[in-house]
Design an enzyme around this catalytic site. Structure first.
Site, PDB file in Angstrom:
ATOM      1  N   GLU A   1       0.830  -1.204   0.000  1.00 46.47           N
ATOM      2  CA  GLU A   1       0.000   0.000   0.000  1.00 46.47           C
ATOM      3  C   GLU A   1       0.871   1.263   0.000  1.00 46.47           C
ATOM      4  O   GLU A   1       1.854   1.359   0.731  1.00 46.47           O
ATOM      5  CB  GLU A   1      -0.894  -0.018   1.245  1.00 46.47           C
TER       6      GLU A   1
ATOM      7  N   LYS B   1      -9.229   2.464  -2.235  1.00 46.74           N
ATOM      8  CA  LYS B   1      -9.501   1.808  -0.952  1.00 46.74           C
ATOM      9  C   LYS B   1     -10.899   2.178  -0.475  1.00 46.74           C
ATOM     10  O   LYS B   1     -11.300   3.343  -0.515  1.00 46.74           O
ATOM     11  CB  LYS B   1      -8.448   2.257   0.064  1.00 46.74           C
TER      12      LYS B   1
ATOM     13  N   CYS C   1      -5.346  -2.922   1.862  1.00 45.44           N
ATOM     14  CA  CYS C   1      -5.167  -3.035   3.318  1.00 45.44           C
ATOM     15  C   CYS C   1      -6.467  -3.269   4.079  1.00 45.44           C
ATOM     16  O   CYS C   1      -6.967  -4.381   4.139  1.00 45.44           O
ATOM     17  CB  CYS C   1      -4.437  -1.800   3.847  1.00 45.44           C
TER      18      CYS C   1
END
Length: 539
Positions: free
Chosen positions: A41, A116, A153
């Site tokens: 990430e 994300k 993540c």
């Protein structure tokens, strides 16, 4: 299907270096015939950027390297890495300026971006401050691989955790079908049981999606946080079939069809893992803040002995200096033990008698009232005289002063502001006293590094005649348990020691606000993730 896990240590804001590393690892993977290379990430920007995102020029600079990476990708492979991009929908009401994205590049013209969706805003994380969440799970078809679900993540933490709490209502994988691979790029900081949680969450998704799970984690230290790497792949049955090295950069390639890959040994001893993580965090903190060396005071106690040992592991003995600063109540044994420790570690030491400076300072304060008869002022003068000497060395030598307080002392307020709390970093500030002793015993496996007399002696600050820590504090084994219960697990105080600790925490909060950064190794450390008010009246 040949997959490469590219576990790198990015430098926050050094886009040129990070881009070069992404390109270099991609070329190395191509030489080993990888079809897909997965990075962590924000591997281009560095994680965590926090309020560096207040500077739009930084984001613009970073975005310019996305094209440079595109142009340099070897033919025949696809890479997945992390970056910040400007939010295309930032003009909507309450829209945030940026998105935290997985970039997919190499298999077609241009790059694809997948934002994300689950933005953490708890403990040390505050991603809602600048990032706009994505609204759908990205699925991309990659040559020789097939349909791949892309996640970033926290997106993997969207199921039920082991304590049965729902972290996020939205499971981003719930509606996807016919997937050959799940990819998660992460910057997940170390804590003692974090690896167990990562594997649990990944396996829950494998059960539902019926596809292998690729997890690539950042490695390295960034401020208080330490990223331990240990990237992995689970097969369709949830078994770990490859895992990258702990606490080091790594490139691991696996032939998923034949499950052939290089083997990376993993630590089985949790104390050894803790040592590696602390060494990594300390090394990166010092190097990434452009310091040349480190130094610390050697008191003859267990805390400074362990910090000195960690420092030698991180930098080598030539970059570590010890200070022996005996005062009016220092025992001869502590001086002898510190000298023996320095010889065992091979570090240079300076021995300076602080009595003349202490006496002069004490005399200068002779007019101050001391109505309660306490000698606390005199004790603190000693600690502050020592810090002045060691900070002078910092100025002269571009060397960072290391603090040596542990978590049990910090929780109790058993430290001197502008004295032993002076320095650049607290390497063991998230360790209980028991964990410090465990590290000391680890260092002495094979040969004696830390003199046994240091381990055996009763802890003492030696700021008053015959002083022992337990004159002021509860026994450390009981205090450690209270610190875990009250600070880390946030339980209600039940025992007398726990109730005492709650009061001590409240009275000393102002010290922790002014202490140096603490390397975080627990689920709840003092520092950025603990936002306790200074002024708090307890009933």
């Amino acid at each position: 299907m040949r997959i490469a896990l590219a576990q790198i240590n990015p430098i926050l804001g050094d886009f040129k270096s990070n881009a070069e590393k992404i390109i270099e690892f991609s070329k190395r993977a191509a030489e080993k015939r990888a079809d897909i290379v997965v990075f962590s990430e924000l591997s281009l920007f560095g994680y965590a950027p926090n309020d560096a995102l207040e500077r739009p020029d930084l984001v613009s600079q970073q975005e310019s390297f996305i094209k440079k990476i595109e142009a340099a990708i070897p033919k025949g492979i696809t890479i997945i890495y992390g970056a910040v991009i400007s939010n295309p929908n930032s003009l909507k009401i309450h829209g945030k300026p940026y998105q935290n994205v997985a970039v997919v590049a190499g298999h077609k013209k241009g790059s694809q971006f997948f934002a994300k969706q689950n933005l953490p805003s708890y403990d040390v994380f505050d991603e809602n401050r600048f990032f706009e969440p994505g609204d759908e799970t990205g699925v991309v078809k990659i040559p020789k691989v097939g349909r791949v679900a892309i996640s970033v993540c926290e997106d993997m933490w969207s199921d039920i955790t082991e304590d049965k709490r729902k972290i996020y209502k939205k499971n981003i994988f719930s509606k996807i079908k016919n997937i050959e691979l799940i990819v998660n790029i992460s910057a997940s900081p170390f804590s003692r049981d974090k690896m167990k949680g990562r594997l649990y969450e990944a396996r829950e998704h494998v059960k539902k999606v019926k596809a292998p799970f690729v997890y690539v984690n950042q490695v390295g230290g960034q401020d208080e946080l330490i990223y331990d790497g240990r990237s992995f792949i689970l097969d369709q049955k949830g078994r770990v079939i490859v895992q990258a090295a702990p606490c080091d950069e790594d490139l691991v390639i696996i032939d998923l069809k034949n499950q052939l890959s290089e083997y990376r040994p993993q630590d089985e001893d949790p104390t050894e893992t803790l040592r590696k993580v602390l060494v990594l965090g300390l090394r990166d903190f010092v190097h990434k803040t452009n310091q040349k060396a480190v130094h610390l005071g050697l008191s003859g106690g267990i805390d400074s002995a362990v910090v000195a040992s960690l420092a030698v592991d991180a930098f080598g003995p030539g970059k570590v200096t010890g200070f022996l600063l005996p005062g009016p109540f220092s025992s001869e044994g502590s001086v002898v033990d510190s000298e023996a420790l320095s010889r065992n570690l091979g570090i240079k030491i300076f021995k300076i008698d602080i009595n003349p400076l202490y006496n002069a300072t004490f005399l200068a304060t002779g007019g101050f009232p001391n109505e309660n008869g306490s000698n606390l002022m005199e004790q603190n003068i000693q600690a502050r005289v020592r810090s002045n000497i060691m900070m002078a060395f910092s100025n002269r030598s571009q060397s960072m002063l290391l603090c040596t307080s542990n978590k049990s002392e910090l929780a109790s307020g058993y430290s001197t502001l502008y004295g032993d709390l002076t320095g650049g970093i607290l390497p063991i500030g998230d360790l209980t006293k028991g964990q410090v002793y465990a590290l000391a015993k680890l260092y002495n496996q094979g040969r004696e590094i830390i003199p046994q007399s240091i381990i055996d002696k009763a802890p003492s600050a030696e700021l008053a005649p015959n002083q022992k820590d337990q004159d002021t504090l509860p026994a450390y084994d009981l205090l450690d348990k209270a610190v875990v219960n009250i600070v880390e697990e946030k339980k209600i105080a039940k025992t007398e020691i726990e109730k005492w600790l709650v009061r001590a925490l409240s009275k000393s909060e102002f010290k922790r606000w002014q202490s140096p950064p603490i390397l975080r190794v627990s689920e709840h450390s003092f520092g950025r993730g603990r936002r306790m008010p200074i002024a708090l009246k307890l009933s």
